[in-house]
Design an enzyme around this catalytic site. Structure first.
Site, PDB file in Angstrom:
ATOM      1  N   HIS A  29       0.819  -1.221   0.000  1.00  0.00           N
ATOM      2  CA  HIS A  29       0.000   0.000   0.000  1.00  0.00           C
ATOM      3  C   HIS A  29       0.849   1.267   0.000  1.00  0.00           C
ATOM      4  O   HIS A  29       0.497   2.255  -0.635  1.00  0.00           O
ATOM      5  CB  HIS A  29      -0.998  -0.030   1.162  1.00  0.00           C
ATOM      6  CG  HIS A  29      -2.061  -1.068   0.962  1.00  0.00           C
ATOM      7  ND1 HIS A  29      -2.374  -2.034   1.887  1.00  0.00           N
ATOM      8  CD2 HIS A  29      -2.855  -1.317  -0.115  1.00  0.00           C
ATOM      9  CE1 HIS A  29      -3.331  -2.815   1.396  1.00  0.00           C
ATOM     10  NE2 HIS A  29      -3.633  -2.409   0.190  1.00  0.00           N
ATOM     11  N   ASP A  39     -17.999  -0.810 -11.936  1.00  0.00           N
ATOM     12  CA  ASP A  39     -16.856  -1.324 -12.682  1.00  0.00           C
ATOM     13  C   ASP A  39     -15.884  -0.181 -12.965  1.00  0.00           C
ATOM     14  O   ASP A  39     -16.286   0.846 -13.529  1.00  0.00           O
ATOM     15  CB  ASP A  39     -17.368  -1.945 -13.995  1.00  0.00           C
ATOM     16  CG  ASP A  39     -16.271  -2.730 -14.698  1.00  0.00           C
ATOM     17  OD1 ASP A  39     -15.080  -2.368 -14.565  1.00  0.00           O
ATOM     18  OD2 ASP A  39     -16.611  -3.709 -15.387  1.00  0.00           O
ATOM     19  N   GLY A  40     -14.638  -0.373 -12.583  1.00  0.00           N
ATOM     20  CA  GLY A  40     -13.631   0.667 -12.780  1.00  0.00           C
ATOM     21  C   GLY A  40     -13.445   1.032 -14.244  1.00  0.00           C
ATOM     22  O   GLY A  40     -13.090   2.172 -14.565  1.00  0.00           O
ATOM     23  N   ASP A  77      -5.451  -0.831  -8.316  1.00  0.00           N
ATOM     24  CA  ASP A  77      -5.125  -1.740  -7.204  1.00  0.00           C
ATOM     25  C   ASP A  77      -6.037  -2.956  -7.373  1.00  0.00           C
ATOM     26  O   ASP A  77      -7.002  -3.133  -6.642  1.00  0.00           O
ATOM     27  CB  ASP A  77      -5.395  -0.993  -5.900  1.00  0.00           C
ATOM     28  CG  ASP A  77      -5.092  -1.824  -4.675  1.00  0.00           C
ATOM     29  OD1 ASP A  77      -4.581  -2.952  -4.808  1.00  0.00           O
ATOM     30  OD2 ASP A  77      -5.394  -1.339  -3.562  1.00  0.00           O
ATOM     31  N   SER A  78      -5.730  -3.753  -8.376  1.00  0.00           N
ATOM     32  CA  SER A  78      -6.681  -4.777  -8.810  1.00  0.00           C
ATOM     33  C   SER A  78      -6.282  -6.172  -8.363  1.00  0.00           C
ATOM     34  O   SER A  78      -5.155  -6.403  -7.935  1.00  0.00           O
ATOM     35  CB  SER A  78      -6.741  -4.778 -10.337  1.00  0.00           C
ATOM     36  OG  SER A  78      -5.509  -5.236 -10.844  1.00  0.00           O
ATOM     37  N   GLU A 131      -5.724 -10.185  -9.588  1.00  0.00           N
ATOM     38  CA  GLU A 131      -5.059 -10.779 -10.733  1.00  0.00           C
ATOM     39  C   GLU A 131      -5.981 -10.681 -11.948  1.00  0.00           C
ATOM     40  O   GLU A 131      -7.201 -10.600 -11.796  1.00  0.00           O
ATOM     41  CB  GLU A 131      -4.751 -12.263 -10.441  1.00  0.00           C
ATOM     42  CG  GLU A 131      -3.667 -12.504  -9.408  1.00  0.00           C
ATOM     43  CD  GLU A 131      -4.024 -12.058  -7.979  1.00  0.00           C
ATOM     44  OE1 GLU A 131      -5.203 -11.779  -7.677  1.00  0.00           O
ATOM     45  OE2 GLU A 131      -3.096 -11.967  -7.165  1.00  0.00           O
TER      46      GLU A 131
HETATM   47  N1  SAM Z   1      -3.583  -5.583  -3.258  1.00  0.00           N
HETATM   48  C1  SAM Z   1      -4.241  -6.605  -3.921  1.00  0.00           C
HETATM   49  C2  SAM Z   1      -3.424  -7.585  -4.715  1.00  0.00           C
HETATM   50  O1  SAM Z   1      -2.570  -7.205  -5.533  1.00  0.00           O
HETATM   51  O2  SAM Z   1      -3.631  -8.762  -4.485  1.00  0.00           O
HETATM   52  C3  SAM Z   1      -5.479  -6.149  -4.601  1.00  0.00           C
HETATM   53  C4  SAM Z   1      -6.474  -5.821  -3.532  1.00  0.00           C
HETATM   54  S1  SAM Z   1      -8.075  -5.298  -3.852  1.00  0.00           S
HETATM   55  C5  SAM Z   1      -8.935  -6.293  -2.682  1.00  0.00           C
HETATM   56  C6  SAM Z   1      -8.562  -5.840  -5.463  1.00  0.00           C
HETATM   57  C7  SAM Z   1     -10.021  -5.511  -5.753  1.00  0.00           C
HETATM   58  O3  SAM Z   1     -10.208  -5.271  -7.149  1.00  0.00           O
HETATM   59  C8  SAM Z   1     -11.013  -6.622  -5.411  1.00  0.00           C
HETATM   60  O4  SAM Z   1     -11.718  -6.273  -4.258  1.00  0.00           O
HETATM   61  C9  SAM Z   1     -11.923  -6.723  -6.647  1.00  0.00           C
HETATM   62  O5  SAM Z   1     -13.288  -6.850  -6.320  1.00  0.00           O
HETATM   63  C10 SAM Z   1     -11.609  -5.421  -7.367  1.00  0.00           C
HETATM   64  N2  SAM Z   1     -11.895  -5.425  -8.805  1.00  0.00           N
HETATM   65  C11 SAM Z   1     -11.631  -6.401  -9.702  1.00  0.00           C
HETATM   66  N3  SAM Z   1     -12.040  -6.031 -10.937  1.00  0.00           N
HETATM   67  C12 SAM Z   1     -12.569  -4.776 -10.806  1.00  0.00           C
HETATM   68  C13 SAM Z   1     -13.155  -3.856 -11.721  1.00  0.00           C
HETATM   69  N4  SAM Z   1     -13.282  -4.139 -13.020  1.00  0.00           N
HETATM   70  N5  SAM Z   1     -13.569  -2.646 -11.236  1.00  0.00           N
HETATM   71  C14 SAM Z   1     -13.442  -2.340  -9.933  1.00  0.00           C
HETATM   72  N6  SAM Z   1     -12.902  -3.180  -9.020  1.00  0.00           N
HETATM   73  C15 SAM Z   1     -12.470  -4.375  -9.447  1.00  0.00           C
END
Ligand code: SAM
Length: 274
Positions: free
Chosen positions: A62, A137-138, A155-156, A158
């Site tokens: 972070h 959705d981002g 910060d997604s 995989e």
């Molecule tokens: N730090 C982490 C890692 O590298 O493992 C990532 C943490 S964070 C919890 C990742 C978040 O991205 C998840 O909660 C997931 O729901 C979100 N996410 C995945 N695809 C997304 C999208 N298209 N738009 C917004 N959020 C998304």
């Protein structure tokens, strides 16, 4: 009875931790979500069987995803995090006095709710008045946000399920447009040991879209291989030429100005991917 959690990080390798207690487990509309209390790393957020954050080492990820771009930009005011539902990136962003708005765009509301309940050390900043949380959705959010942000952080999870599009060239083009003319963007781009094709591909795309593209590294013990990469795309400011403060205006545990500079010194096998 001993309880162990194993994440199969690749077909042939995994990480195993002894579990004190399973605090929460559910299937959301988007993914399997769990919070475990582990003996080695403390509380751990797991999505689809993959570690997202643990109390023991989340500070590395972070601090590095946030402070590198935010100390590169001379005056970041409006920042958005795509994904990041645990709130850790938001907590760090709020340390920067120039920041007036921090928007979290998380597709899965349950990640935020469960993090608020079980991981207050990580999610605490979400209650701050400068923070807006949007459940969408981002990709859609960024496509409709022309010239709105000084900094975009991806910060997604995989690149599986809803996160696949977060690693595409079209998305990077939309991020370019969502930034002000001197804006900067960063994405987590996985392990240089296990995800070489992904790093090669994303770096190539980001370099095609942004005048400045840089990759940097940090050590995160609970992520696959323990070595993690981040890629910056910047419209004006080069993180390698940033005028960093001699003394940081707040306390950190990993990020320092020297670490900022050193993180861009790449081992030869990583340099060769770019
Ligand atoms: N730090 C982490 C890692 O590298 O493992 C990532 C943490 S964070 C919890 C990742 C978040 O991205 C998840 O909660 C997931 O729901 C979100 N996410 C995945 N695809 C997304 C999208 N298209 N738009 C917004 N959020 C998304």
């Amino acid at each position: 009875m001993d309880l162990w959690y194993t994440e199969k990080q690749t077909e042939n390798v995994g990480i195993t931790c002894k579990v004190k207690e399973t605090l929460h487990a559910e299937k959301t509309d988007f993914q399997d979500l769990a919070v475990l209390d582990t003996l080695q790393f403390g509380r751990m957020l797991v999505l689809d069987g993959m570690v997202q954050a643990t109390l023991a080492d989340e500070f590395v990820y972070h601090e590095m995803i946030t402070h590198v771009p935010l100390f590169t930009h001379p005056r970041p005011q409006d920042v958005v995090v795509i994904g990041g539902g645990d709130g850790g990136a938001i907590r760090e962003i709020l340390h920067h006095p120039s920041v007036r708005s921090a928007t979290l765009v998380e597709i899965d509301r349950r990640v935020v709710e469960v993090s608020r309940r079980f991981l207050p050390e990580i999610s605490g900043g979400l209650a701050d008045a400068r923070v807006t949380v949007r459940y969408e959705d981002g990709i859609k959010h960024i496509a409709g946000a022309k010239g709105r942000y000084d900094c975009v952080m991806v910060d997604s999870t995989e690149p599986v399920g809803p996160a696949v599009g977060l690693f595409s060239r079209e998305f990077y083009q939309d991020i370019y447009a969502a930034l002000r003319e001197d804006g900067i963007f960063v994405a987590q781009t996985e392990s240089p040991f296990f995800n070489q094709d992904l790093i090669r591909g994303t770096f190539q795309s980001i370099r095609e879209v942004f005048p400045i593209a840089r990759l940097y590294l940090a050590s995160v013990p609970t992520y696959p291989s323990g070595l993690w990469s981040f890629t910056v795309g910047s419209r004006r400011y080069d993180p390698l030429k940033a005028r960093l403060p001699e003394k940081l205006p707040f306390a950190t545990r990993y990020y320092t100005p020297a670490v900022h500079r050193g993180a861009f010194a790449l081992p030869a096998f990583v340099e060769a991917l770019l």
